[in-house]
Scaffold this motif. Structure first.
Motif, PDB file in Angstrom:
ATOM      1  N   GLN A 254       1.330 -19.079  -6.397  1.00 64.23           N
ATOM      2  CA  GLN A 254       2.109 -18.083  -6.295  1.00 64.23           C
ATOM      3  C   GLN A 254       2.758 -17.426  -7.264  1.00 64.23           C
ATOM      4  O   GLN A 254       2.816 -16.202  -7.361  1.00 64.23           O
ATOM      5  N   TRP A 255       3.352 -18.003  -7.944  1.00 63.14           N
ATOM      6  CA  TRP A 255       4.279 -17.633  -9.210  1.00 63.14           C
ATOM      7  C   TRP A 255       3.333 -16.677 -10.106  1.00 63.14           C
ATOM      8  O   TRP A 255       3.690 -15.792 -10.745  1.00 63.14           O
ATOM      9  N   GLY A 256       1.887 -17.295 -10.391  1.00 65.00           N
ATOM     10  CA  GLY A 256       1.140 -16.872 -11.157  1.00 65.00           C
ATOM     11  C   GLY A 256       0.660 -15.263 -10.663  1.00 65.00           C
ATOM     12  O   GLY A 256       0.573 -14.368 -11.303  1.00 65.00           O
ATOM     13  N   THR A 257       0.514 -15.219  -9.369  1.00 63.78           N
ATOM     14  CA  THR A 257       0.378 -14.030  -8.660  1.00 63.78           C
ATOM     15  C   THR A 257       1.384 -13.103  -8.526  1.00 63.78           C
ATOM     16  O   THR A 257       1.310 -11.994  -8.897  1.00 63.78           O
ATOM     17  N   ILE A 258       2.569 -13.548  -8.512  1.00 61.41           N
ATOM     18  CA  ILE A 258       3.814 -12.585  -8.574  1.00 61.41           C
ATOM     19  C   ILE A 258       3.799 -12.017 -10.032  1.00 61.41           C
ATOM     20  O   ILE A 258       4.247 -10.839 -10.229  1.00 61.41           O
ATOM     21  N   ALA A 259       3.632 -13.003 -11.195  1.00 64.05           N
ATOM     22  CA  ALA A 259       3.677 -12.483 -12.465  1.00 64.05           C
ATOM     23  C   ALA A 259       2.761 -11.072 -12.573  1.00 64.05           C
ATOM     24  O   ALA A 259       2.939 -10.196 -13.422  1.00 64.05           O
ATOM     25  N   LEU A 260       1.611 -11.247 -12.031  1.00 65.69           N
ATOM     26  CA  LEU A 260       0.504  -9.955 -12.324  1.00 65.69           C
ATOM     27  C   LEU A 260       0.577  -8.922 -11.102  1.00 65.69           C
ATOM     28  O   LEU A 260      -0.100  -7.833 -11.401  1.00 65.69           O
ATOM     29  N   TYR A 261       1.231  -9.142 -10.000  1.00 65.08           N
ATOM     30  CA  TYR A 261       0.962  -8.351  -8.669  1.00 65.08           C
ATOM     31  C   TYR A 261       1.328  -6.917  -9.254  1.00 65.08           C
ATOM     32  O   TYR A 261       0.709  -6.270  -8.794  1.00 65.08           O
ATOM     33  N   ILE A 262       2.531  -6.809  -9.486  1.00 65.18           N
ATOM     34  CA  ILE A 262       3.283  -5.344  -9.751  1.00 65.18           C
ATOM     35  C   ILE A 262       2.619  -4.529 -10.891  1.00 65.18           C
ATOM     36  O   ILE A 262       2.037  -3.248 -10.799  1.00 65.18           O
ATOM     37  N   LEU A 263       2.041  -5.455 -12.175  1.00 63.86           N
ATOM     38  CA  LEU A 263       1.180  -4.603 -13.012  1.00 63.86           C
ATOM     39  C   LEU A 263      -0.299  -4.382 -12.442  1.00 63.86           C
ATOM     40  O   LEU A 263      -0.534  -3.171 -12.844  1.00 63.86           O
ATOM     41  N   TYR A 264      -0.718  -5.030 -11.642  1.00 56.21           N
ATOM     42  CA  TYR A 264      -1.918  -4.681 -10.930  1.00 56.21           C
ATOM     43  C   TYR A 264      -1.812  -3.673 -10.174  1.00 56.21           C
ATOM     44  O   TYR A 264      -2.570  -2.593 -10.224  1.00 56.21           O
ATOM     45  N   ALA A 265      -0.719  -3.729  -9.230  1.00 48.33           N
ATOM     46  CA  ALA A 265      -0.625  -2.660  -8.350  1.00 48.33           C
ATOM     47  C   ALA A 265      -0.427  -1.210  -8.763  1.00 48.33           C
ATOM     48  O   ALA A 265      -0.923  -0.249  -8.567  1.00 48.33           O
ATOM     49  N   VAL A 266       0.357  -1.160 -10.163  1.00 44.62           N
ATOM     50  CA  VAL A 266       0.545  -0.029 -10.723  1.00 44.62           C
ATOM     51  C   VAL A 266      -0.529   0.788 -11.557  1.00 44.62           C
ATOM     52  O   VAL A 266      -0.805   1.572 -11.358  1.00 44.62           O
ATOM     53  N   ARG A 267      -1.034  -0.644 -12.397  1.00 40.99           N
ATOM     54  CA  ARG A 267      -1.978   0.077 -13.288  1.00 40.99           C
ATOM     55  C   ARG A 267      -3.435   0.074 -12.792  1.00 40.99           C
ATOM     56  O   ARG A 267      -4.083   1.087 -13.240  1.00 40.99           O
ATOM     57  N   ASP A 268      -3.858  -0.707 -12.077  1.00 42.54           N
ATOM     58  CA  ASP A 268      -5.185  -0.808 -11.545  1.00 42.54           C
ATOM     59  C   ASP A 268      -5.120  -0.042 -10.163  1.00 42.54           C
ATOM     60  O   ASP A 268      -6.493   0.539 -10.033  1.00 42.54           O
ATOM     61  N   LEU A 269      -4.369  -0.415  -9.232  1.00 38.93           N
ATOM     62  CA  LEU A 269      -4.740   0.483  -8.133  1.00 38.93           C
ATOM     63  C   LEU A 269      -3.729   1.679  -7.934  1.00 38.93           C
ATOM     64  O   LEU A 269      -4.165   2.601  -7.237  1.00 38.93           O
ATOM     65  N   GLY A 270      -3.028   2.196  -8.905  1.00 39.10           N
ATOM     66  CA  GLY A 270      -2.348   3.298  -8.971  1.00 39.10           C
ATOM     67  C   GLY A 270      -1.247   3.550  -7.979  1.00 39.10           C
ATOM     68  O   GLY A 270      -1.103   4.458  -7.607  1.00 39.10           O
ATOM     69  N   LEU A 271      -0.675   2.265  -7.338  1.00 38.01           N
ATOM     70  CA  LEU A 271       0.249   2.521  -6.275  1.00 38.01           C
ATOM     71  C   LEU A 271       1.635   2.928  -6.900  1.00 38.01           C
ATOM     72  O   LEU A 271       2.074   2.457  -7.833  1.00 38.01           O
ATOM     73  N   SER A 272       2.612   3.948  -6.194  1.00 39.78           N
ATOM     74  CA  SER A 272       3.760   4.278  -6.525  1.00 39.78           C
ATOM     75  C   SER A 272       4.686   3.146  -6.009  1.00 39.78           C
ATOM     76  O   SER A 272       4.539   2.400  -5.268  1.00 39.78           O
ATOM     77  N   ALA A 273       5.946   3.268  -6.325  1.00 41.83           N
ATOM     78  CA  ALA A 273       7.001   2.489  -6.092  1.00 41.83           C
ATOM     79  C   ALA A 273       7.340   2.307  -4.606  1.00 41.83           C
ATOM     80  O   ALA A 273       7.218   1.359  -4.008  1.00 41.83           O
ATOM     81  N   ALA A 274       7.017   3.622  -3.981  1.00 41.37           N
ATOM     82  CA  ALA A 274       7.206   3.595  -2.661  1.00 41.37           C
ATOM     83  C   ALA A 274       6.214   2.886  -1.951  1.00 41.37           C
ATOM     84  O   ALA A 274       6.105   2.216  -0.807  1.00 41.37           O
ATOM     85  N   GLU A 275       4.876   3.094  -2.207  1.00 43.12           N
ATOM     86  CA  GLU A 275       3.489   2.417  -1.444  1.00 43.12           C
ATOM     87  C   GLU A 275       3.697   0.938  -1.566  1.00 43.12           C
ATOM     88  O   GLU A 275       3.268   0.211  -0.919  1.00 43.12           O
ATOM     89  N   ILE A 276       4.393   0.417  -2.991  1.00 51.15           N
ATOM     90  CA  ILE A 276       4.673  -0.895  -3.126  1.00 51.15           C
ATOM     91  C   ILE A 276       5.506  -1.329  -2.253  1.00 51.15           C
ATOM     92  O   ILE A 276       5.368  -2.645  -1.627  1.00 51.15           O
ATOM     93  N   GLY A 277       6.381  -0.772  -2.009  1.00 47.38           N
ATOM     94  CA  GLY A 277       7.471  -1.004  -1.078  1.00 47.38           C
ATOM     95  C   GLY A 277       7.114  -1.243   0.544  1.00 47.38           C
ATOM     96  O   GLY A 277       7.433  -2.071   1.148  1.00 47.38           O
ATOM     97  N   ALA A 278       6.207  -0.294   0.515  1.00 51.13           N
ATOM     98  CA  ALA A 278       5.402  -0.211   1.956  1.00 51.13           C
ATOM     99  C   ALA A 278       4.819  -1.329   2.369  1.00 51.13           C
ATOM    100  O   ALA A 278       4.693  -2.024   3.300  1.00 51.13           O
TER     101      ALA A 278
END
Length: 429
Positions: A254-278
């Motif tokens: 889980q902590w390994g996933t947490i380390a990469l999740y925000i980076l993956y969501a922003v850079r690879d998936l192109g999600l905004s802060a509001a979409e990550i919050g959703a």
């Protein structure tokens, strides 16, 4: 109004409470203040848990390795400090300790927007604040678990109390990330973090206002002997040990996933802060549901096989790397995975907390809780670093796929305990 013990006859608001009668939890004034304080501080924390990684990625240009270090430092206190803190919790007034932990976290978190305002914020400061806040949060968590039986002395209501606390966490988890995403989008991440600091101060005041009984510690044994007692009791409670070992292996991934999740969501998936919050809001409905149904589900079906189902749900992280398509589909798929994961995690936490408070003497709760945190969160720093290294070596998506499969590692532990009939509340003093 403090709650009375089982089988006690007393006067409650002008009427006699008969022996064996269960007093409604909402009448417990101390627990009520405690619950509201949890609500406020957790709401702010949810904002920071989204805002601080976004500060690292968007403001300080952190890469996979840096994010792995940041994540590892958040859980490192569970490896380095937890045993000392467990002994400390059993040697101090727990209500007072909760207050000072809240104040310390408020001041530390406030340093981030302060530094950002003067353009001197660095990754080094984020690392230091993350580690120190993690330490005080750990101390708070240990004292919190040990303090609940002081507030709720009728053990028949411990499951309801633990479910109410989990419900508090879940309510804030529903609104917190969404509000955090909007605050980051509109006001910048450092301003969003300032909200968390203020919430801790308000929570500290509420805890003082509602604090009733805060018994003096009774433990006077030497440090080493105190630790041995905690380990011995932990080993004796095989159901608690199994759930903890299962969650410990899960937490590594889980902590390994947490380390990469925000980076993956922003850079690879192109999600905004509001979409990550959703996504976080959708996912937080799982813990919310767990807080609502755990007591009824455990009473109707028992905690044995439902705990196995809870362990299987921890595999929800697999949907992060598998999510594809338009942003709406990605948000729905990842959110569904986090919903299932949150439902399983919180169900297991409530079950274990209730087993712990039923089976372990009050003056040992801090030390046994420390052993639990060591086993459960101790792998976290290594998991965070491993996630960062996997992301650097193989890319974010393959690394998240590996970590998602690993999230199912709790299933063998909990299934074995269920087959051996170790998941029970029968070992009640």
């Amino acid at each position: 109004m403090e709650q009375g013990g089982v089988g006690v006859t007393r006067v409650e608001r002008g009427r006699v409470v008969e022996r064996g009668e269960v007093v409604p939890l909402w009448r417990n004034r101390g627990f009520g203040f405690f619950w509201v304080a949890q609500l406020l501080s957790n709401a702010g924390t949810q904002v920071s848990e989204l805002a601080i990684p976004l500060i690292a990625v968007l403001t300080l240009s952190a890469g996979p390795t840096a994010m792995g270090v940041l994540t590892a430092l958040e859980s490192l206190p569970s490896l380095l400090l937890v045993l000392f803190l467990g002994v400390l919790v059993d040697r101090v007034r727990r209500g007072r300790m909760l207050f000072w932990c809240n104040v310390a976290q408020a001041l530390l978190i406030a340093s981030i927007p302060f530094a950002a305002a003067f353009d001197v914020l660095t990754l080094t400061q984020l690392y230091a604040v993350t580690f120190l806040v993690g330490g005080f949060a750990l101390a708070y968590g240990l004292a919190h678990t040990a303090y609940v039986p002081v507030l709720v002395t009728d053990r028949r209501q411990l499951t309801a109390a633990n479910s109410s606390i989990a419900l508090t966490d879940s309510i804030t988890a529903v609104g917190g990330p969404g509000v955090g995403g909007i605050l980051v989008q509109l006001l910048t991440a450092p301003v969003a973090v300032a909200v968390d600091s203020a919430s801790f101060l308000v929570a500290a005041v509420l805890q003082v206002l509602g604090r009733g009984s805060d018994p003096a510690p009774t433990t006077r044994t030497r440090f080493g002997l105190s630790l041995r007692e905690g380990f011995a009791v932990f080993r004796q409670q095989r159901g608690i040990s199994a759930i903890t070992a299962g969650k410990g292996t899960f937490e590594f991934f889980q902590w390994g996933t947490i380390a990469l999740y925000i980076l993956y969501a922003v850079r690879d998936l192109g999600l905004s802060a509001a979409e990550i919050g959703a996504i976080a809001v959708i996912g937080s409905l799982g813990p919310l549901l767990a807080g609502l149904i755990t007591q009824k589900v455990s009473q109707k079906f028992g905690i044995t096989w439902t705990s196995i189902v809870g362990a299987v749900l921890l595999g929800g992280n697999l949907l992060i790397p598998l999510a594809t398509g338009p942003h709406l589909a990605v948000i729905a798929m990842i959110g569904a995975g986090q919903f299932l994961l949150g439902l399983g995690v919180v169900y297991l936490i409530i079950v274990r907390s209730t087993m712990l408070q039923h089976a372990v003497a009050p003056d040992l709760l801090g030390r046994v809780g420390a052993v639990i945190r060591l086993v459960e969160w101790g792998p976290g720093p290594f998991g965070g670093l491993a996630g960062g290294l996997l992301g650097t070596a193989f890319g974010l998506r393959p690394a998240l796929l590996i970590l998602g499969i690993g999230s199912l590692s709790a299933v063998p532990w909990i299934t074995t305990a269920a087959l051996r009939h170790h998941l029970t509340l029968l070992n009640t003093p």
